[in-house]
Write a protein that holds these residues in place. Structure first.
Motif, PDB file in Angstrom:
ATOM      1  N   MET A  62     -10.113  -6.946   0.759  1.00  0.00           N
ATOM      2  CA  MET A  62     -10.032  -7.557  -0.568  1.00  0.00           C
ATOM      3  C   MET A  62      -8.614  -7.560  -1.138  1.00  0.00           C
ATOM      4  O   MET A  62      -8.363  -8.176  -2.169  1.00  0.00           O
ATOM      5  CB  MET A  62     -10.960  -6.811  -1.532  1.00  0.00           C
ATOM      6  CG  MET A  62     -12.422  -6.941  -1.175  1.00  0.00           C
ATOM      7  SD  MET A  62     -13.460  -6.048  -2.343  1.00  0.00           S
ATOM      8  CE  MET A  62     -13.368  -7.163  -3.752  1.00  0.00           C
ATOM      9  N   GLY A  63      -7.706  -6.826  -0.504  1.00  0.00           N
ATOM     10  CA  GLY A  63      -6.334  -6.758  -1.011  1.00  0.00           C
ATOM     11  C   GLY A  63      -6.215  -5.949  -2.289  1.00  0.00           C
ATOM     12  O   GLY A  63      -5.422  -6.293  -3.159  1.00  0.00           O
ATOM     13  N   VAL A  64      -7.016  -4.862  -2.399  1.00  0.00           N
ATOM     14  CA  VAL A  64      -6.993  -4.029  -3.596  1.00  0.00           C
ATOM     15  C   VAL A  64      -6.669  -2.592  -3.215  1.00  0.00           C
ATOM     16  O   VAL A  64      -6.536  -2.256  -2.046  1.00  0.00           O
ATOM     17  CB  VAL A  64      -8.335  -4.097  -4.367  1.00  0.00           C
ATOM     18  CG1 VAL A  64      -8.620  -5.531  -4.812  1.00  0.00           C
ATOM     19  CG2 VAL A  64      -9.492  -3.562  -3.549  1.00  0.00           C
ATOM     20  N   ASN A  65      -6.577  -1.724  -4.205  1.00  0.00           N
ATOM     21  CA  ASN A  65      -6.264  -0.315  -3.962  1.00  0.00           C
ATOM     22  C   ASN A  65      -7.397   0.395  -3.246  1.00  0.00           C
ATOM     23  O   ASN A  65      -8.562   0.228  -3.616  1.00  0.00           O
ATOM     24  CB  ASN A  65      -6.034   0.419  -5.293  1.00  0.00           C
ATOM     25  CG  ASN A  65      -4.806  -0.061  -6.009  1.00  0.00           C
ATOM     26  OD1 ASN A  65      -3.800  -0.374  -5.406  1.00  0.00           O
ATOM     27  ND2 ASN A  65      -4.904  -0.129  -7.325  1.00  0.00           N
ATOM     28  N   TYR A  66      -7.035   1.200  -2.257  1.00  0.00           N
ATOM     29  CA  TYR A  66      -7.988   2.116  -1.635  1.00  0.00           C
ATOM     30  C   TYR A  66      -7.983   3.372  -2.488  1.00  0.00           C
ATOM     31  O   TYR A  66      -6.948   4.002  -2.683  1.00  0.00           O
ATOM     32  CB  TYR A  66      -7.564   2.420  -0.200  1.00  0.00           C
ATOM     33  CG  TYR A  66      -8.313   3.545   0.458  1.00  0.00           C
ATOM     34  CD1 TYR A  66      -9.701   3.575   0.477  1.00  0.00           C
ATOM     35  CD2 TYR A  66      -7.629   4.584   1.073  1.00  0.00           C
ATOM     36  CE1 TYR A  66     -10.386   4.608   1.092  1.00  0.00           C
ATOM     37  CE2 TYR A  66      -8.305   5.620   1.702  1.00  0.00           C
ATOM     38  CZ  TYR A  66      -9.686   5.622   1.704  1.00  0.00           C
ATOM     39  OH  TYR A  66     -10.356   6.647   2.312  1.00  0.00           O
ATOM     40  N   ALA A  67      -9.132   3.726  -3.036  1.00  0.00           N
ATOM     41  CA  ALA A  67      -9.240   4.861  -3.949  1.00  0.00           C
ATOM     42  C   ALA A  67     -10.420   5.743  -3.529  1.00  0.00           C
ATOM     43  O   ALA A  67     -11.511   5.662  -4.111  1.00  0.00           O
ATOM     44  CB  ALA A  67      -9.406   4.369  -5.385  1.00  0.00           C
TER      45      ALA A  67
END
Length: 174
Positions: A62-67
């Motif tokens: 998704m191209g988002v932060n891995y948290a």
């Protein structure tokens, strides 16, 4: 010495104004762009952005932060529908048959919301049609749970937590 008191908001305004005057704020980006997604909430289309995901593969895709710490929000028990905690269910259709379904949303969306149940932190539940050829568009949590009771869909809890704030439709450019 006389004490000088200032409200929190006045302090924020003073700091913001002084940053602007000194040029410190000029290094900040003028705006950002996030993909806007559509979902269902109580038979209405809503809009949301995804910023963080507890699953690294999904975050990468998704191209988002891995948290990974988002998983800390998962209760120690299977969270029943309609039981409100900081984490809420989001129903996702991994085969892409339809939009996701959110069981809560700010009402109205924005700073005037009166919905005390809304949280932008979601535990993903995967929804699969038992007979995909009979799939219909489900537009609310009630419709989805009814479809599950009729044996039309299988709902399976995942351990994926996502941060997906619902945003006003005014963010949508027409």
């Amino acid at each position: 010495m006389k004490k000088f008191e200032i409200s929190k908001w006045a302090a924020v305004m003073l700091i913001t104004a002084s940053l602007g005057l000194t040029g410190c704020a000029s290094t900040a980006p003028s705006g950002i762009s996030l993909p806007l997604h559509q979902a269902w909430f109580n038979d209405q289309v809503i809009y949301y952005v995804t910023t963080d995901v507890s699953d690294q593969e999904m975050a990468r895709a998704m191209g988002v932060n891995y948290a990974p710490r988002l998983r800390d929000a998962i209760p120690n028990y299977p969270k029943p529908p309609r039981q409100k905690t900081v984490i809420e269910r989001v129903y996702a259709f991994p085969n892409g048959e339809q939009r996701n379904i959110f069981p809560s949303a700010p009402t109205p969306v924005g700073s005037e919301s009166t919905d005390v149940a809304y949280s932008p932190v979601w535990l993903m539940y995967a929804v699969k049609w038992i007979e995909p050829k009979h799939a219909i568009e489900l537009t609310s949590e009630d419709a989805l749970l009814d479809a599950e009771a009729k044996g039309w869909v299988n709902i399976e809890r995942t351990n994926i937590v996502v941060n997906c704030p619902i945003v006003p439709s005014t963010y949508v450019s027409h």
